[in-house]
Enzyme design. Structure first.
Site, PDB file in Angstrom:
ATOM      1  N   ALA A  77       0.644  -1.059   0.024  1.00 54.09           N
ATOM      2  CA  ALA A  77       0.001  -0.179   0.235  1.00 54.09           C
ATOM      3  C   ALA A  77       0.742   1.107  -0.022  1.00 54.09           C
ATOM      4  CB  ALA A  77      -0.836  -0.040   1.157  1.00 54.09           C
ATOM      5  N   LYS A 106       0.120 -16.645   0.855  1.00 51.05           N
ATOM      6  CA  LYS A 106       1.473 -16.142   0.649  1.00 51.05           C
ATOM      7  C   LYS A 106       1.833 -15.586   1.956  1.00 51.05           C
ATOM      8  CE  LYS A 106      -0.319 -11.919   0.127  1.00 51.05           C
ATOM      9  NZ  LYS A 106      -0.284 -10.754   0.879  1.00 51.05           N
ATOM     10  N   ARG A 148       4.516  -7.170   5.823  1.00 51.70           N
ATOM     11  CA  ARG A 148       4.304  -6.988   7.305  1.00 51.70           C
ATOM     12  C   ARG A 148       4.422  -8.207   8.164  1.00 51.70           C
ATOM     13  NH1 ARG A 148      -1.552  -5.548   5.946  1.00 51.70           N
ATOM     14  NH2 ARG A 148      -2.670  -7.429   6.854  1.00 51.70           N
ATOM     15  N   ASN A 149       4.089  -9.441   7.418  1.00 51.18           N
ATOM     16  CA  ASN A 149       4.140 -10.753   7.935  1.00 51.18           C
ATOM     17  C   ASN A 149       5.625 -11.096   8.168  1.00 51.18           C
ATOM     18  OD1 ASN A 149       1.276 -10.563   6.708  1.00 51.18           O
ATOM     19  ND2 ASN A 149       1.323 -12.349   7.845  1.00 51.18           N
ATOM     20  N   LYS A 187      -3.392  -6.048  11.949  1.00 49.27           N
ATOM     21  CA  LYS A 187      -3.087  -7.335  12.726  1.00 49.27           C
ATOM     22  C   LYS A 187      -2.631  -8.114  11.567  1.00 49.27           C
ATOM     23  CE  LYS A 187      -4.619  -6.762  16.852  1.00 49.27           C
ATOM     24  NZ  LYS A 187      -3.765  -6.786  18.058  1.00 49.27           N
TER      25      LYS A 187
END
Length: 179
Positions: free
Chosen positions: A29, A82, A146-147, A178
């Site tokens: 993003a 993913k 982010r993961n 989250k």
């Protein structure tokens, strides 16, 4: 569910009684907001080519390249699974195992994504894995998502003898989002 798991698009279709398309792909993003070249895949239902065309017209810009494919389930599965692979990639980074190990995690993860789809959702089209929603999103998430970032911090904290919780890491890195 008792029969297995259900995709959000299927739940929306069931609850609202309408067809649902999905937008997935290599498009972090922040980079899209900065108008850096990115791409996405719209998955639309078989026989709904006009919807794929409409979504492409709505989202395609000079910096966001959008392609439409008749595979809602394949796009959504790739966009979901993913994230699990990216957690593995983050562990690899946090443990300092290097790029060869990370590449192996990504390759094996893609194979497992495909196996899961074949087992539970045989309608998924093999070509979808080669769209932005597939391999491109997998690579992007495993290097910058982010993961991956949260998993790296988790592994680093364990290496340092700390016991940081996922909730603490999410609060620090994700600003309310989250995993």
């Amino acid at each position: 569910t008792r029969q297995g798991f259900q995709l959000i698009s299927a739940l929306i279709e069931q609850e609202l009684g309408m067809r649902c398309s999905v937008l997935m792909g290599a498009n972090i993003a922040k980079e899209v907001a900065c108008e850096r070249f990115s791409e996405a895949t719209v998955g639309f239902a078989d026989g709904q080519e006009s919807m794929g065309k409409l979504w492409t017209q709505l989202f395609h810009t000079r910096y966001l390249h959008v392609r439409a494919v008749p595979d809602v389930v394949g796009c959504e599965l790739c966009g979901t699974l993913k994230n699990i692979v990216a957690i593995g990639a983050g562990f690899v980074d946090g443990l300092g195992f290097g790029n060869n190990t990370k590449a192996a995690i990504i390759r094996i993860g893609l194979v497992e994504m495909k196996r899961l789809a074949e087992e539970f959702f045989p309608s998924v089209k093999a070509e979808t894995y080669f769209e932005s929603a597939g391999i491109a999103d997998l690579i992007t998430t495993c290097f910058g998502g982010r993961n991956r970032k949260c998993a790296e911090v988790f592994a680093l904290s364990r290496r340092a003898g700390e016991t940081r919780s996922w909730e603490d890491i999410e609060a620090e890195l994700l600003g309310g989002q989250k995993l």
